[in-house]
Motif scaffolding. Structure first.
Motif, PDB file in Angstrom:
ATOM      1  N   ASN A 140      -7.920  -6.707   5.214  1.00 25.78           N
ATOM      2  CA  ASN A 140      -8.925  -5.716   4.852  1.00 25.78           C
ATOM      3  C   ASN A 140      -8.438  -4.277   5.002  1.00 25.78           C
ATOM      4  O   ASN A 140      -9.053  -3.363   4.453  1.00 25.78           O
ATOM      5  N   ASP A 141      -7.317  -4.051   5.691  1.00 27.22           N
ATOM      6  CA  ASP A 141      -6.832  -2.666   5.819  1.00 27.22           C
ATOM      7  C   ASP A 141      -5.384  -2.489   5.370  1.00 27.22           C
ATOM      8  O   ASP A 141      -4.832  -1.399   5.480  1.00 27.22           O
TER       9      ASP A 141
ATOM     10  N   LYS B  41     -11.179 -12.059   7.504  1.00 27.65           N
ATOM     11  CA  LYS B  41     -10.547 -10.742   7.351  1.00 27.65           C
ATOM     12  C   LYS B  41      -9.275 -10.808   6.517  1.00 27.65           C
ATOM     13  O   LYS B  41      -8.577  -9.810   6.369  1.00 27.65           O
TER      14      LYS B  41
ATOM     15  N   ILE C  83      -9.152   0.364  11.913  1.00 27.24           N
ATOM     16  CA  ILE C  83      -9.915  -0.112  10.763  1.00 27.24           C
ATOM     17  C   ILE C  83     -10.619   1.046  10.078  1.00 27.24           C
ATOM     18  O   ILE C  83     -11.542   1.646  10.598  1.00 27.24           O
ATOM     19  N   ALA C  84     -10.134   1.356   8.872  1.00 25.06           N
ATOM     20  CA  ALA C  84     -10.802   2.361   8.049  1.00 25.06           C
ATOM     21  C   ALA C  84     -11.297   1.724   6.770  1.00 25.06           C
ATOM     22  O   ALA C  84     -11.879   2.383   5.933  1.00 25.06           O
ATOM     23  N   GLY C  85     -11.074   0.410   6.629  1.00 24.62           N
ATOM     24  CA  GLY C  85     -11.413  -0.272   5.381  1.00 24.62           C
ATOM     25  C   GLY C  85     -12.603  -1.190   5.524  1.00 24.62           C
ATOM     26  O   GLY C  85     -12.643  -2.271   4.956  1.00 24.62           O
TER      27      GLY C  85
ATOM     28  N   LYS D 131      -5.036   6.760   5.714  1.00 23.06           N
ATOM     29  CA  LYS D 131      -5.873   5.781   6.407  1.00 23.06           C
ATOM     30  C   LYS D 131      -5.592   5.718   7.902  1.00 23.06           C
ATOM     31  O   LYS D 131      -6.512   5.618   8.720  1.00 23.06           O
ATOM     32  N   PHE D 132      -4.303   5.780   8.276  1.00 27.76           N
ATOM     33  CA  PHE D 132      -3.924   5.534   9.665  1.00 27.76           C
ATOM     34  C   PHE D 132      -3.239   6.714  10.368  1.00 27.76           C
ATOM     35  O   PHE D 132      -3.042   6.668  11.566  1.00 27.76           O
TER      36      PHE D 132
ATOM     37  N   GLN E  47       0.851  -1.188   0.000  1.00 23.04           N
ATOM     38  CA  GLN E  47       0.000   0.000   0.000  1.00 23.04           C
ATOM     39  C   GLN E  47       0.886   1.237   0.000  1.00 23.04           C
ATOM     40  O   GLN E  47       1.785   1.368   0.827  1.00 23.04           O
TER      41      GLN E  47
ATOM     42  N   ASP F  49     -14.058  -2.363   2.370  1.00 22.50           N
ATOM     43  CA  ASP F  49     -13.238  -3.392   1.732  1.00 22.50           C
ATOM     44  C   ASP F  49     -13.578  -4.756   2.314  1.00 22.50           C
ATOM     45  O   ASP F  49     -13.677  -5.743   1.604  1.00 22.50           O
ATOM     46  N   TYR F  50     -13.797  -4.789   3.625  1.00 21.97           N
ATOM     47  CA  TYR F  50     -14.106  -6.053   4.293  1.00 21.97           C
ATOM     48  C   TYR F  50     -15.387  -6.647   3.719  1.00 21.97           C
ATOM     49  O   TYR F  50     -15.462  -7.820   3.384  1.00 21.97           O
TER      50      TYR F  50
END
Length: 523
Positions: free
Chosen positions: A340-341, A249, A397-399, A88-89, A80, A402-403
């Motif tokens: 997923n993240d 996940k 977890i911001a995705g 995201k983080f 990524q 996606d999950y």
């Protein structure tokens, strides 16, 4: 060299490997480590150095599966992109994720020096560059990557023209390369002895509590702590429901690799990867008579492509477009586990039980960092990456979307494949190298014919969660499209989350052949 002359074996596996004993009795240790890849072997070595009695269990041969199928890039640069991680983080977490890679390379280098391992470890630059297949000018975005990296304390230089590819990119100095199996064999050999053991062909059949122990067939090994380092974690003591939630996940992807001889000094001794999605990656190693290129890409979710040989063909065609002088002689595929993240899951999954997975394309580095985290877990020490990579992290977890979108695969393929009628043909009509799910006696039977003409017949139902497996014509394996389990043509597990094989069935009835019946036939 024609495609038929290409060997389906990773270039690493030409090396001679020591054999370790099979388990032959009960035992008691401080720690049991399950899995003989980069994570498990490094964990066992670090714990032995810390004074712990360790038992390392590998169901096949040390380094035989995922580590033996790697392309062995050693880089702090994550799959990524760094600006995405920051978005995201946040900057602190993104920097910590990259520091994990940088520290892992340092640890590997220290182990190489300490054990005097001849594994061709050396530092090289890594180049992230504009897509080899795209027409869009990505200079602005790549300049942004370099700027963010420098802001977070990492060396990075934007270049209008990276070497050989002549495209805009970012140069990251002091990344590294090595021969993964030479490294792994030497570290595993250093684990054996002094109260520590390494066992091959030691498949764990159960993890039990009170007292905590693992079962390898009829043999029982007690331990205070258990480290599960099996690429896709075993169920262990977490229970089926919790294990299924955890495994939902993570997403297994197949990645394809071509090995090819090159004229000397055509391409610099370096690592390259581009911005294509999924990205292409290249490493070039100098040799005495010629250099050697390892080129990979064409990733897809495991079990979800009908013609996997076409992936090899397309990858080879791309390689020849960028390196016309290349002479391909090998091809293989490996599996990477995405989350997923975008960050790995590493930590305690049940009391006394530690697991690590989800390394993406950074298996060598995240696997090494996971080993330091496992060591610190056993020693009850804090670790810098403990919260960032926690298996039950929530605030990171911001995705979530996606999950949801990634896991639509399970119900989709489960329903689709069970509704679809299996092939109504005779198994005898299969050609060498061909496999099909055939209807026999109302059952779905995964039938294949080996190159030697022998027929294999196993259940087409994946034992993990009941999906129907698909034939991988490039690798001659059965792959599950739901969660990525892979099986040999004869049914044995290659990679999880499935923990038991596809059961053998009768070609006459399609019914499962019981073990006693099989023995009576063979006698």
């Amino acid at each position: 060299m024609s495609p038929t002359d290409i060997k389906p074996i990773p270039v690493w596996q030409r090396v001679k490997r020591p054999r370790f004993e099979r388990i032959s009795g009960h035992g008691e240790f401080d720690v049991v480590v399950i899995g003989g890849g980069i994570t498990g072997v490094t964990t066992a070595y670090l714990l032995k150095k810390a004074g712990k009695r360790v038992c390392l269990l590998e169901r096949n041969r040390i380094g035989f599966v995922d580590t033996g199928l790697t392309t062995a890039h050693l880089t702090m640069v994550t799959d990524q992109r760094l600006p995405e991680l920051v978005s995201k983080f946040g900057e602190e977490a993104a920097a910590l994720a990259w520091q994990a890679g940088a520290q892992a390379i340092n640890i590997i280098e220290a182990n190489v020096n300490e054990l005097e391992i001849d594994c061709q470890f050396h530092r090289v630059p890594g180049y992230l560059h504009e897509s080899i297949s795209g027409q869009r000018d990505e200079s602005k975005y790549l300049e942004g990557d370099a700027e963010v990296a420098r802001k977070l304390g990492f060396e990075a230089e934007f270049m209008e023209h990276v070497p050989y590819f002549n495209r805009p990119g970012v140069m990251f100095p002091s990344q590294a390369k090595f021969h993964p199996l030479k490294y792994l064999m030497a570290v595993a050999a250093a684990v054996e002895g002094g109260g520590c053991r390494v066992f091959e062909h030691a498949e764990v059949t159960e993890v039990q509590d009170d007292p905590q122990r693992v079962l390898v067939g009829e043999h029982e090994i007690k331990a205070n702590r258990i480290v599960i380092a099996t690429h896709v974690p075993l169920t262990g003591k977490t229970g089926l429901v919790n294990a299924t939630l955890f495994q939902s996940k993570i997403y297994p992807y197949s990645s394809y690799v071509i090995g090819a001889k090159l004229p000397k000094r055509l391409v610099p001794d370096a690592s390259f990867w581009d911005t294509t999605d999924p990205y292409y990656y290249l490493r070039v190693d100098p040799g005495s008579r010629n250099d050697y290129a390892i080129f990979g890409g064409k990733d897809h979710k495991t079990g979800q492509v009908d013609d996997t040989q076409q992936c090899f063909d397309q990858l080879r065609e791309t390689l020849m477009n960028i390196l016309p002088q290349a002479k391909p002689d090998r091809q293989w595929s490996g599996q990477v586990i995405e989350t997923n993240d975008g960050l790995p899951y590493i930590g305690e999954t049940a009391p006394g039980q530690f697991a690590a997975t989800g390394f993406g394309g950074n298996g060598m580095t995240f696997g090494t960092i996971a080993a330091t985290m496992a060591r610190d877990y056993v020693l009850d020490r804090k670790n810098p990456w403990q919260e960032l990579f926690s298996v039950d992290r929530k605030k990171l977890i911001a995705g979530g979307w996606d999950y949801v979108s990634e896991n639509v695969d399970y119900p989709y393929y489960f329903v689709k494949d069970h509704l679809e009628r299996p092939a109504a043909i005779s198994p005898e009509s299969l050609l060498p190298g061909e496999g099909k799910v055939i209807g026999i006696g109302g059952e779905r039977v995964a039938c294949s014919r080996g190159d030697d003409g022998e027929l294999n017949a196993v259940s087409a139902i994946c034992p993990h969660m009941g999906c129907v497996v698909h034939w991988n014509n490039g690798e001659k394996t059965w792959d599950c499209p739901c969660h990525g389990s892979r099986f040999q043509a004869s049914g044995e597990v290659i990679g999880g989350p499935a923990e038991s094989p596809l059961e053998k069935v009768s070609l006459d009835t399609g019914k499962i052949i019981k073990e006693e019946e099989e023995h009576s036939h063979s006698s």
